[in-house]
Enzyme design. Structure first.
Site, PDB file in Angstrom:
ATOM      1  CG  ASP A 263       5.023   0.860   0.624  1.00 45.23           C
ATOM      2  OD1 ASP A 263       6.014   0.500   0.831  1.00 45.23           O
ATOM      3  OD2 ASP A 263       4.104   0.660  -0.200  1.00 45.23           O
TER       4      ASP A 263
HETATM    5  C1  GLC Z   1       3.607  -2.412  -1.879  1.00 49.54           C
HETATM    6  C2  GLC Z   1       5.314  -2.237  -1.857  1.00 49.54           C
HETATM    7  C3  GLC Z   1       5.809  -1.059  -2.691  1.00 49.54           C
HETATM    8  C4  GLC Z   1       4.851  -0.922  -3.992  1.00 49.54           C
HETATM    9  C5  GLC Z   1       3.546  -0.685  -3.519  1.00 49.54           C
HETATM   10  C6  GLC Z   1       2.430  -0.590  -4.493  1.00 49.54           C
HETATM   11  O1  GLC Z   1       3.555  -2.306  -0.609  1.00 49.54           O
HETATM   12  O2  GLC Z   1       6.113  -1.890  -0.755  1.00 49.54           O
HETATM   13  O3  GLC Z   1       7.038  -1.113  -3.287  1.00 49.54           O
HETATM   14  O4  GLC Z   1       5.283   0.082  -4.849  1.00 49.54           O
HETATM   15  O5  GLC Z   1       3.119  -1.399  -2.544  1.00 49.54           O
HETATM   16  O6  GLC Z   1       2.077  -1.714  -5.202  1.00 49.54           O
END
Ligand code: GLC
Length: 751
Positions: A263
């Site tokens: 993430d």
């Molecule tokens: C965020 C979220 C994830 C998302 C990523 C990119 O922190 O947890 O669901 O796809 O960052 O934006």
């Protein structure tokens, strides 16, 4: 040696070098990955494992890095579950890049129709392709462990089978377009509070039967190109560093053959993550490249581990539209997709209450439309799950277009009130993460309401809740109604009922709220959740009967929050239980309720709920035939015939629950093992539904043996209109027990 032969020799050497050089500069193809790996330097290999900057698609969440020498392009990754999330406007052009705001995942799950979900994401995936993106960072699919999780609108259900089947259908639809998905957040990311460090302490049984089971189904039946590991820890180890999770379970047991990405942002240890099988560090940076390279050079990361991850990355890259040089148009058919979004919302909306057949309305009534949310309609939710749509329809326009005559004074009152509120919220919204929109409902005097009740035929109150990434919900004024909302409901109920007129509530919410204390005040309740940009029109179609609702609850509505087992340890926000400053331990969360989540708990312990899992009304009625269950070579096949016994066309969802024979492991009173939805049936029409259940799907997880076990004995097979409304029962006998051993690699919550 003669001069001429020396020159000839030199030319030969240069040619050879040139050939060697060109052969080093081989260009990536789908069939020469190993040669490319052999031609790469370790520096090049490492850059492939760390996300890089990019601006090709403004608003995209991240990129992978290009290695032009080898014909390796960068690729583009963008959010989110309810539709592609990119910037709608760009420097230097007045072309816009809006995307369609489709129904959120909780509403899609409410359809109980995987085919519908696949239709939605086939359209959504076309926008991913035509706007130049390679992977959509979705589906969000963490289980609804507790209604206060701020991101539940991005997720499907409290039940792993329903969640997994929806996610698999979602993935298939997106990937039909030749673009990828990212099943997220793997795993046990069931809260937003302290999500970057929170240690989810979960028993192996709860993991295997609940929190991993939906991902298992999605990986096996959807085959996502990528999986996104979550921020949090699981049993003491960051999931992005958990070899047992990312390699042993995901790849060795489930045969996942894509890439795992982290993430976005903060990572505790990129080197451990690389070794664990986390192929791509997203929102990557040079520091991470340096760390990984240093670890390769000192042997902490072996050459095999490095090449393994690089191979995974190259196998992903050769699938992407960017690698294939797809000429994207930047002009997807948004009009057509808006219709797909509306149809999907229509089929998923849930009718919770309809006393005295209040609904459907005639559609030409004089309508008093109440609630800030009748103007400020919640189409999606906040955070990375939001979509930049050109328009989110609201209930005033939708009900007008359906033919109602709106009380104009009341409509203008709410328009002005919304304008004031919007200014306030704009300030709050600047703090994008952790933004939670607690709605300040407008106050209306009892006298004003009684006058409106005389001037109008019917009242509709749109009650709204918003939530999203970065913050969990709270009890006060969020899960529970606030004082103004409660007073408004009470006054509306008294005034309209005194004149024999009806009151309808529309719950435009991102997650479960308390309903037991007030539902008796109203005649009908319709639940569209956050239904996307066209959802308000879908709600109007249900209210007028143009659409017969066929949605059913993908989770339970409890009588009170404290009835939920995980309420004992779910970390509250600051004022969750009304006492400021009360916070549970947020560096870890003990999933001490184990497998007792949702209906598994309520049904087994006979705890009353306000609305049960799988519940949803219709404008027609259905009868169920005697079921037939016959043994297959693996499990059984069940058939049952459903007949429309009412006066209007409609669709029915049949839920197949199984009660295992007693003895051995303690098991839930019943568990969802299959489901099916009829087509739209005219009055008197019937359809026979067929559902299959394998012996593996009947298994429970025995932590002591680290094995799935299906006991021999007699299984009760129930066919329900909800988990409590069983319409037909039969049994199935399994003569021999079965077991499937798995690796014991997920750690122990007690450690
Ligand atoms: C965020 C979220 C994830 C998302 C990523 C990119 O922190 O947890 O669901 O796809 O960052 O934006």
């Amino acid at each position: 040696m003669k001069r001429t032969s020396l020159i000839a020799l030199l030319c030969l050497v240069c040619c050879f070098n040139l050939i060697a050089q060109n052969s080093n500069n081989i260009i990536l193809r789908e069939d020469n990955i190993d040669e490319v790996i052999a031609a790469m330097t370790n520096e090049e290999k490492v850059t492939l494992l760390v996300g890089g900057p990019g601006d090709l698609v403004p608003g995209a969440a991240g990129y992978t890095r290009a290695i032009p020498r080898l014909g390796i392009p960068m690729t583009v990754l963008a959010d989110g579950p309810a539709g592609l999330r990119i910037q709608p406007k760009r420097e230097g052009t007045d072309q816009t890049f809006y995307c369609t705001g489709f129904p959120t995942s909780t509403l899609l799950a409410s359809s109980w129709n995987p085919e519908l979900v696949e239709t939605v994401t086939t359209a959504m995936g076309n926008e991913v392709l035509e706007y130049g993106v390679d992977v959509l960072l979705a589906p969000g699919m963490n289980l609804h462990r507790n209604p206060l999780c701020g991101r539940n609108f991005e997720y499907y259900s409290e039940d792993p089978l329903l969640s997994g089947k929806m996610a698999a259908a979602y993935i298939r639809g997106i990937q039909k377009n030749g673009v990828g998905t990212s099943a997220k957040h793997f795993a046990a990311n069931n809260q937003e509070t302290n999500r970057l460090e929170n240690d989810a302490r979960v028993s192996n049984r709860a993991l295997r039967e609940l929190y991993l089971k939906n991902f298992e189904i999605a990986v096996k039946e959807g085959k996502p190109w990528t999986v996104m590991s979550s921020y949090n820890k699981l049993n003491g180890e960051y999931t992005q560093q958990k070899h047992g999770l990312l390699t042993t379970v995901l790849r060795d047991e489930w045969d996942f053959d894509g890439i795992v990405m982290t993430d976005w942002g903060v990572k505790d240890n990129t080197v451990k993550a690389t070794k664990a099988g986390n192929d791509l560090m997203e929102w990557g940076n040079q520091v991470e490249i340096d760390r990984i390279l240093a670890a390769v050079n000192d042997g902490t990361i072996s050459q095999e581990e490095l090449d393994r991850n690089v191979r995974n990355m190259l196998q992903y890259i050769v699938k992407t539209p960017h690698f294939k040089g797809y000429k994207y148009s930047n002009k997807p058919d948004l009009k057509a997709h808006a219709q797909v979004a509306r149809k999907a919302a229509e089929e998923s909306i849930i009718l919770l209450r309809n006393e005295g057949n209040t609904l459907p309305l005639k559609g030409n009534e004089k309508l008093a439309l109440y609630g800030l949310t009748s103007v400020d309609f919640v189409g999606i939710g906040t955070g990375s799950g939001e979509v930049n749509t050109e328009h989110i329809a609201n209930m005033q326009e939708a009900m007008k277009s359906a033919g109602f005559t709106l009380d104009q004074n009341l409509a203008e009152f709410y328009q002005h009130y919304y304008a004031q509120q919007e200014a306030i919220q704009k300030m709050e919204r600047n703090n994008r993460w952790g933004y939670r929109n607690i709605r300040e409902e407008a106050e209306l005097s009892a006298r004003a309401i009684s006058l409106q009740a005389q001037e109008n035929d019917v009242a509709v109150y749109v009650l709204g809740r918003n939530a999203g990434e970065g913050a969990d919900r709270v009890l006060k004024d969020d899960f529970e109604l606030n004082t103004t909302e409660r007073e408004l409901l009470q006054n509306l109920s008294s005034a309209y009922h005194a004149l024999g007129k009806k009151l309808v509530v529309v719950l435009n919410v991102g997650g479960v709220i308390e309903t037991a204390s007030w539902k008796h005040l109203v005649d009908a309740i319709v639940l569209p959740w956050s239904p996307g940009q066209e959802g308000a029109y879908a709600v109007a179609d249900v209210l007028t009967g143009k659409v017969n609702p066929s949605g059913k609850l993908p989770m339970s509505f409890p009588m009170r929050y404290m009835d939920i087992p995980s309420s004992k340890n779910f970390p509250y926000g600051q004022n969750a239980s009304g006492r400021r400053g009360e916070r549970k331990d947020v560096d870890f969360t003990n999933y001490e309720e184990d497998i007792w989540v949702g209906y598994r708990y309520f049904q087994t312990n006979n705890v009353e709920v306000s609305y049960p899992f799988g519940y949803g009304l219709s404008y027609t009625t259905f009868s169920y035939s005697k079921p037939n269950v016959k043994a297959d070579k693996d499990g059984f096949t069940a058939t049952i015939t459903v007949t429309n016994t009412g006066k209007v066309a409609g669709r029915e969802v049949v839920e197949l629950y199984v009660a295992a024979p007693s003895g051995g492991l303690e098991k839930p009173a019943r568990e969802l093992k299959a489901f099916a939805k009829t087509k739209s049936m005219a009055p008197g029409e019937s359809e026979t539904l067929t559902m299959k259940v394998s012996e593996y799907e009947l298994a429970s997880f025995n932590d002591e043996h680290s094995a799935w076990e299906t006991a021999s004995g007699t299984y009760q097979v129930m066919f329900g209109a909800s988990v409590t409304d069983i319409r037909a029962t039969t049994s199935f006998r399994l003569n021999k027990s079965q077991s499937w051993e798995v690796h014991d690699v997920l750690g122990n919550p007690k450690e």
